[in-house]
Design a protein around this motif. Structure first.
Motif, PDB file in Angstrom:
ATOM      1  N   TYR A 102       0.850  -1.201   0.000  1.00 47.71           N
ATOM      2  CA  TYR A 102       0.000   0.000   0.000  1.00 47.71           C
ATOM      3  C   TYR A 102       0.886   1.251   0.000  1.00 47.71           C
ATOM      4  O   TYR A 102       0.638   2.197  -0.750  1.00 47.71           O
ATOM      5  N   ALA A 103       1.916   1.254   0.836  1.00 40.89           N
ATOM      6  CA  ALA A 103       2.840   2.393   0.873  1.00 40.89           C
ATOM      7  C   ALA A 103       3.497   2.589  -0.492  1.00 40.89           C
ATOM      8  O   ALA A 103       3.645   3.723  -0.957  1.00 40.89           O
TER       9      ALA A 103
ATOM     10  N   GLN B   8       1.071   4.277  -2.790  1.00 45.23           N
ATOM     11  CA  GLN B   8       0.950   5.701  -2.458  1.00 45.23           C
ATOM     12  C   GLN B   8       2.170   6.491  -2.934  1.00 45.23           C
ATOM     13  O   GLN B   8       2.049   7.627  -3.385  1.00 45.23           O
TER      14      GLN B   8
ATOM     15  N   ARG C 297       2.627   9.607  -5.950  1.00 45.39           N
ATOM     16  CA  ARG C 297       3.390  10.839  -5.750  1.00 45.39           C
ATOM     17  C   ARG C 297       4.565  10.936  -6.730  1.00 45.39           C
ATOM     18  O   ARG C 297       5.429  11.787  -6.590  1.00 45.39           O
TER      19      ARG C 297
ATOM     20  N   SER D 171      -8.962   4.461   9.309  1.00 43.22           N
ATOM     21  CA  SER D 171      -8.795   5.818   8.779  1.00 43.22           C
ATOM     22  C   SER D 171      -7.668   6.591   9.473  1.00 43.22           C
ATOM     23  O   SER D 171      -6.945   7.354   8.832  1.00 43.22           O
TER      24      SER D 171
ATOM     25  N   VAL E  24      -4.524   5.374   7.881  1.00 46.97           N
ATOM     26  CA  VAL E  24      -4.400   5.936   6.528  1.00 46.97           C
ATOM     27  C   VAL E  24      -3.810   7.339   6.607  1.00 46.97           C
ATOM     28  O   VAL E  24      -2.912   7.688   5.829  1.00 46.97           O
ATOM     29  N   GLN E  25      -4.260   8.133   7.571  1.00 49.84           N
ATOM     30  CA  GLN E  25      -3.726   9.498   7.736  1.00 49.84           C
ATOM     31  C   GLN E  25      -2.267   9.475   8.158  1.00 49.84           C
ATOM     32  O   GLN E  25      -1.452  10.252   7.652  1.00 49.84           O
TER      33      GLN E  25
ATOM     34  N   ALA F 262      -0.211   8.462   5.188  1.00 50.62           N
ATOM     35  CA  ALA F 262      -0.121   9.573   4.231  1.00 50.62           C
ATOM     36  C   ALA F 262       0.908  10.591   4.703  1.00 50.62           C
ATOM     37  O   ALA F 262       1.724  11.076   3.909  1.00 50.62           O
ATOM     38  N   ALA F 263       0.897  10.896   6.001  1.00 47.07           N
ATOM     39  CA  ALA F 263       1.868  11.859   6.541  1.00 47.07           C
ATOM     40  C   ALA F 263       3.294  11.319   6.420  1.00 47.07           C
ATOM     41  O   ALA F 263       4.218  12.048   6.033  1.00 47.07           O
TER      42      ALA F 263
ATOM     43  N   ILE G  25       4.430   9.043   4.280  1.00 46.94           N
ATOM     44  CA  ILE G  25       4.801   8.959   2.869  1.00 46.94           C
ATOM     45  C   ILE G  25       5.047  10.349   2.296  1.00 46.94           C
ATOM     46  O   ILE G  25       5.984  10.548   1.511  1.00 46.94           O
ATOM     47  N   ASP G  26       4.231  11.333   2.706  1.00 46.23           N
ATOM     48  CA  ASP G  26       4.472  12.715   2.281  1.00 46.23           C
ATOM     49  C   ASP G  26       5.825  13.210   2.784  1.00 46.23           C
ATOM     50  O   ASP G  26       6.559  13.888   2.061  1.00 46.23           O
TER      51      ASP G  26
ATOM     52  N   SER H 157       8.488  11.531   0.690  1.00 50.10           N
ATOM     53  CA  SER H 157       8.483  12.107  -0.654  1.00 50.10           C
ATOM     54  C   SER H 157       9.126  13.495  -0.660  1.00 50.10           C
ATOM     55  O   SER H 157       9.977  13.795  -1.503  1.00 50.10           O
TER      56      SER H 157
END
Length: 196
Positions: A22-23, A26, A30, A156, A159-160, A163-164, A166-167, A170
């Motif tokens: 999944y990572a 994501q 990006r 959820s 997931v947040q 996302a943080a 992975i952001d 990135s």
């Protein structure tokens, strides 16, 4: 920038590997490319006997060496990361993660094992000369589920957090790329002019 996803679970299928995939998805969204290295697919005898000359281990080491970043996922057993992952990390060179960003992920039965990432895995990643170990993401078994009908279901809140993380990875990779582009070429001392 090249990212290697290292799956340290001895089981297949596994929650930690699905979380890792999944990572990777994501990261692809990006604009990053990544490859998956499943440690369980490496020859067990070569890992356990640290056969540094083994061709498959050398190929795995080369994948890690070529990466700019590593996302590493492991289940937590008995308050520590998997023994399989430990065996692989043991066959990396002492500076096997030099210059790399590392994002650790883990799954475990309860919140009681959350600190295994910071107290067991992070010191090993640091000792392998990782440039920066990003904040770890720990997920309980209840927060990630798989079914043939629905596929992967992630809480959820997780997931947040993913996302943080992975952001962060990135953005850090992009910053490194910009730094590499704007670095000055070395100038030999004979070419330096000084006026007083």
């Amino acid at each position: 920038m090249n990212i290697i996803l290292i799956a340290g679970s001895p089981s297949a299928p596994s929650r930690s590997t699905r979380l890792l995939q999944y990572a990777g998805e994501q990261l692809a969204l990006r604009g990053h490319r990544s490859g998956l290295l499943q440690v369980r697919d490496l020859p067990a005898q070569a890992l356990l006997h640290a056969e540094f000359g083994n061709a498959e281990l050398k190929a795995a080491q080369a994948l890690v060496a070529a990466a700019d970043a590593v996302v590493i996922a492991t289940p937590v057993y008995k308050a520590a990361y998997s023994g399989l992952l430990k065996a692989f990390l043991d066959v990396l060179p002492q500076d096997g993660l030099a210059g790399k960003l590392v994002l650790p992920l883990a799954t475990g039965g309860s919140q009681s094992h959350m600190l295994a990432l910071d107290y067991a895995l992070r010191p090993v990643l640091t000792s392998l000369s990782a440039r920066h170990v990003l904040p770890s993401i720990y997920v309980t078994d209840a927060q990630v589920a798989w079914s043939a009908e629905q596929g992967l279901t992630i809480d959820s809140a997780i997931v947040q957090r993913l996302a943080a993380g992975i952001d962060n990875l990135s953005a850090s990779l992009l910053a490194l790329q910009e730094t590499a582009v704007t670095e000055f070429a070395p100038v030999h001392f004979s070419q330096v002019r000084c006026s007083v």
